[in-house]
Structure formats: C-alpha cells, structure tokens
Design an enzyme around this catalytic site. Structure first.
Site, mmCIF file in Angstrom:
data_model
loop_
_atom_site.group_PDB
_atom_site.id
_atom_site.type_symbol
_atom_site.label_atom_id
_atom_site.label_comp_id
_atom_site.label_asym_id
_atom_site.label_seq_id
_atom_site.Cartn_x
_atom_site.Cartn_y
_atom_site.Cartn_z
ATOM 1 N N THR A 43 0.831 -1.209 0.000
ATOM 2 C CA THR A 43 0.000 0.000 0.000
ATOM 3 C C THR A 43 0.865 1.258 0.000
ATOM 4 O O THR A 43 0.704 2.144 -0.852
ATOM 5 C CB THR A 43 -0.914 0.001 1.250
ATOM 6 N N GLU A 100 8.664 10.475 8.588
ATOM 7 C CA GLU A 100 7.418 11.252 8.716
ATOM 8 C C GLU A 100 6.166 10.383 8.574
ATOM 9 O O GLU A 100 5.195 10.532 9.315
ATOM 10 C CB GLU A 100 7.402 12.352 7.645
ATOM 11 N N ILE A 118 -0.456 13.395 7.629
ATOM 12 C CA ILE A 118 -0.328 14.623 8.444
ATOM 13 C C ILE A 118 1.147 14.843 8.769
ATOM 14 O O ILE A 118 1.799 13.947 9.303
ATOM 15 C CB ILE A 118 -1.110 14.487 9.778
ATOM 16 N N GLU A 137 -3.793 -2.824 9.620
ATOM 17 C CA GLU A 137 -2.484 -3.483 9.544
ATOM 18 C C GLU A 137 -2.664 -4.923 9.093
ATOM 19 O O GLU A 137 -3.760 -5.486 9.209
ATOM 20 C CB GLU A 137 -1.828 -3.484 10.932
ATOM 21 N N ASP A 143 -0.409 -0.366 17.321
ATOM 22 C CA ASP A 143 -0.059 0.589 16.260
ATOM 23 C C ASP A 143 -0.048 2.024 16.822
ATOM 24 O O ASP A 143 0.886 2.786 16.588
ATOM 25 C CB ASP A 143 -1.083 0.441 15.123
ATOM 26 N N LYS A 152 3.116 4.860 17.441
ATOM 27 C CA LYS A 152 3.097 6.256 16.985
ATOM 28 C C LYS A 152 3.244 7.217 18.163
ATOM 29 O O LYS A 152 3.939 8.232 18.073
ATOM 30 C CB LYS A 152 1.803 6.523 16.218
HETATM 31 N N1 HSE Z 1 -3.322 0.682 10.337
HETATM 32 C C1 HSE Z 1 -2.947 2.043 10.449
HETATM 33 C C2 HSE Z 1 -4.173 2.851 10.836
HETATM 34 C C3 HSE Z 1 -2.375 2.522 9.152
HETATM 35 O O1 HSE Z 1 -5.274 2.328 10.730
HETATM 36 O O2 HSE Z 1 -4.042 3.987 11.237
HETATM 37 C C4 HSE Z 1 -1.570 3.749 9.273
HETATM 38 O O3 HSE Z 1 -0.533 3.639 10.172
#
Ligand code: HSE
Length: 442
Positions: free
Chosen positions: A18, A132, A139, A193, A204, A208
């Site tokens: 992707t 980034e 964003i 994911e 996830d 971040k």
């Molecule tokens: N699986 C992640 C989400 C994709 O849904 O935000 C982007 O990091």
C-alpha cells in the site's frame, strides 16, 4: 556545491504494498511538480517487491524481489523502506545507513522499537533516517513537532492516531453495528495493519505515540513503557451512555509532561462532544499539541491509505533530495530534533496517572445498591460527578458513574472493593475521561 537543475537523485524502493505503491505513484504522477520544487529530478531506478510483476508493471528499470539488491546498488542515493515489520526491514535499513545511503521509512514499529539503535547508526554515518509517514499517515506531525514547534517546551499532546480504530468507533456509534463487521470493512479499504490486532489492541497507536513523545519531550524511544489498551472492550452501550452524558469515545494516544515524569498512554477515552477531537470521524487522524509559547495547535487529516501515506514518504525524500542537490552532506537535524536527549526523565506507570473515569457497573437490582457503591467511592476519596441508572429490564442493571479526577492506583483499589460487593454481578468497565483537550466548539 552543485545546484544544477539537471541533478538526478536516484531512489530505490523496498516494498511495493500500500505505502510503497502509493509512493511510487506520486513520484511518477507528480514528477514535473516535484522537479520544479527541487530544481532536480527524482528517479526510481530500482524496486524490490515480493511480487516481481508489480515493479515491472510500473516501468521501473531494475526490479527484483531482494531488498538487499536495492541497498547494495551503488547508484542509489536514497533507500525507501516500505516493507513493514522487523525482518528483514531492520537489516535493510541498518545496512543502507551503514553504507552511507539516506533512508526513508514508513515503519513505525521499527522506529518505535529499534529507532534508538538505527538513529545512532545514521548519525555515525552522517546520513538521514526520515520517518514522517510512520505517524498519522499524511499529516506532517513529525515535522510540526520537531521543526515547526521547536521554540516550545511541549506540555502535552493527544491524538487519534489509528485510522482503523477511529473508523470502527465512528461506525459503531453511527450504526450501532458490531465491531467485527466494521473491522472487515476497514481491512477491505486498506486501512488495517496486516495483523489487525495491532490496530484494535492499540499497538499501532502506541508505536506512533512513542515516536511523538520522544520528539516532543526529547527522550529516548521507550515503546515498552507506553501503556496500551485497545478498543475491543468498548460496547455500543458504552457509546450510548457516553453520548447521554455529553461525551464521545475515541481511542487516544496521550503524552504529558508532569512534575513527576512523563505520561505515555493509549486507551479508549471519553471526551466532551464539544471538543474538536471528538468530531474527527472515520479514518481521519488528528493530534493536538500544546506548547508553552504557542498554546494549543491541531493537526488533522488522513491517517492511512496509499496516497496519504505516500505523500509523507515523498516529503521525506524531498527533504533529503534538497540537501543533496544543495550539496549539504550531513543531516541538518538529529533524528528526534535534540542534540542531547534527557534519558533521566522517568516515564510514569499507569497506576500513577491522574484522570477522571467513566464506570459501567453491572449490579443486581436491589435496594441500597447505589448507596453501597457510593460509600466505597467515598471511602477511597473518589468524588462522583454524574450518575445514570437505567430501569431494570433483567436481573442485572448497569449503573454508570462519572468520577472527578483521581489517581489511578486509588481508583483501582475502589473498583476492587466494589467488585467484591454481593450486589455487583460482573466486571466493571472503566474508561478514562480526558477533560483537557483544546477549545470548545461554538
Ligand atoms: N493501520 C494504520 C491505521 C495505518 O489504521 O491507522 C496507518 O498507520
């Protein structure tokens, strides 16, 4: 120093899923615009993809399945890692950096969990490792935290940083539909994911948040200390009760500097429906950042998807390409934006945080049950803000309570005592409530 408009920067991409596919499409479709911005040309000369046909179909000169062929290609200036995961991504990135190549990665797990090592390798070899796209898709939040807000002592940030989770909660609220049904839809749309538990269990988002907190507070990456709780225990009933009380439930990542240390936590959160973050729906991401000089700022946009994430990857490529075209050999910026990190700043345990709480307590419909629960809360010095008690339609009925601010350790003791009451018929569902998130909408 060369600034020839014909300067060519050669790019190799490892992984055409992707994100890699989105990146290649932007580089090809916007080639003229990018060249005019750069005063030079970006050329994808080699790709490695599990599916050989993908690279060939895109007309890239050299295609193969081996990412190390990209890393070892002496003509390549920038390696883009869009494979995800750790194996072989860690070695691919490390080897590329060690051989003096700049790297752009979209891999949040890799940065959050192995970034300390990889940034050290990048610094040692005088190259950039840009990331980034690893946080909040399209964003530009890394740039905003690291560069745009560099004047500030960041006090807190809070964000919706998993598009799949936000999509699921939004759809559950709008259609009262089942969690599994919406998850399938998110997977079909390419948001989730490869292992969707990363989305719904908060891993996830924790990756971040870890990255953003390190840039915000100048601390080493400490994924293992980020408290992580997913959305799989949020029910349509919780969403309805929250709505009745004037709140929406969002899956937030929160990082805060307190006098006792740093809070880093990901969990479902009630926020007033009047707050800006409460109104970010679908796959959208949004992050509020509060700096001492600037006050509160908000960054909103698509957090997932090929084009949005590819947009952030290409921006990172452009930063490196600009420096290369200008003849700047060394990174202009340490990876986290600090020349010296504060390794001593403690990260607080979730037991030490302070929050308000939503409690859904299943009880037997008996005289005095509300008073007994109130007594336990009072004994633990926990103040009640609001209560909903529904008419009994079965033997068990929920009591929903909002508390004032309390220390989590103290709240846990109270919940333990309440669950021990004979009136309480099942486990309590507890969701944290966050009152401090930006401006009230008119
Ligand atoms: N699986 C992640 C989400 C994709 O849904 O935000 C982007 O990091």
């Amino acid at each position: 120093m060369s600034s020839s408009p014909s300067k060519k920067i050669r790019i190799g991409i490892c992984g055409l899923g992707t994100v890699g596919g989105g990146t290649l499409a932007i580089l090809q479709n916007n080639a003229d615009e990018l060249s005019r911005r750069l005063g030079g040309e970006l050329e994808v000369t080699r790709v490695a993809s599990r599916s050989l046909q993908k690279g060939q179909a895109e007309g890239v000169a050299k295609t193969g399945t081996d990412p190390f062929a990209v890393v070892n290609d002496p003509d390549i200036d920038i390696v883009v890692e869009t494979m995800g995961g750790f194996k072989p991504a860690f070695e691919v990135v490390k080897q590329a950096l060690s051989s003096g190549k700049h790297v752009v990665t979209a891999n949040k797990a890799l940065i959050a969990e192995r970034g300390n090592e990889l940034f050290a390798v990048a610094a040692q070899h005088g190259v950039n490792l840009n990331y980034e796209s690893s946080v909040a898709g399209g964003i530009p939040i890394i740039k905003s935290l690291r560069e745009g807000l560099a004047a500030n002592r960041i006090e807190w940030l809070a964000g919706i940083i998993n598009g799949t989770g936000n999509f699921i909660l939004t759809e559950m609220a709008a259609r009262r539909c089942q969690f599994e049904e919406v998850l399938k839809q998110a997977q079909a749309l390419g948001y989730a994911e490869a292992d969707p538990t990363f989305d719904v269990e908060g891993i996830d988002a924790a990756h971040k948040l870890t990255i953003m907190a390190s840039i915000a507070f100048g601390i080493p990456l400490q994924f293992e200390k980020t408290y992580t709780e997913g959305i799989s225990r949020v029910t349509p009933d919780d969403i309805s009760y929250a709505k009745e009380l004037g709140y929406r439930i969002k899956h937030l990542g929160i990082a805060r500097r307190t006098e006792r240390g740093i809070e880093m936590r990901v969990h479902p959160t009630l926020i007033s429906r009047k707050r800006l973050l409460a109104n970010v729906n679908g796959v959208g991401n949004a992050i509020m950042v509060h700096g001492d000089a600037v006050g509160s700022t908000l960054y909103n946009g698509p957090g997932a998807g090929a084009a949005a994430t590819g947009s952030a990857v290409v921006a990172d490529i452009m930063d490196i390409a600009r420096a290369l075209i200008a003849g700047v050999d060394h990174p202009v910026m340490p990876a986290l934006g600090y020349q010296s990190l504060n390794s001593e700043l403690p990260v607080l345990s979730i037991d030490d945080i302070e929050s308000e709480y939503y409690l859904r307590i299943p009880v037997l419909d008996r005289v005095g049950v509300m008073a007994r629960i109130s007594n336990v809360l009072q004994e633990h010095d926990i103040n009640i803000d609001a209560v909903i008690q529904k008419e009994a339609v079965s033997a068990s009925v929920p009591i929903v309570i909002l508390t004032h601010i309390a220390v989590e350790r103290q709240l846990n003791k109270a919940l333990h005592a309440i669950e021990a009451l004979a009136d309480v018929s099942g486990p309590i569902n507890r969701i944290r409530v966050e009152p401090l998130l930006g401006e009230v909408r008119n």
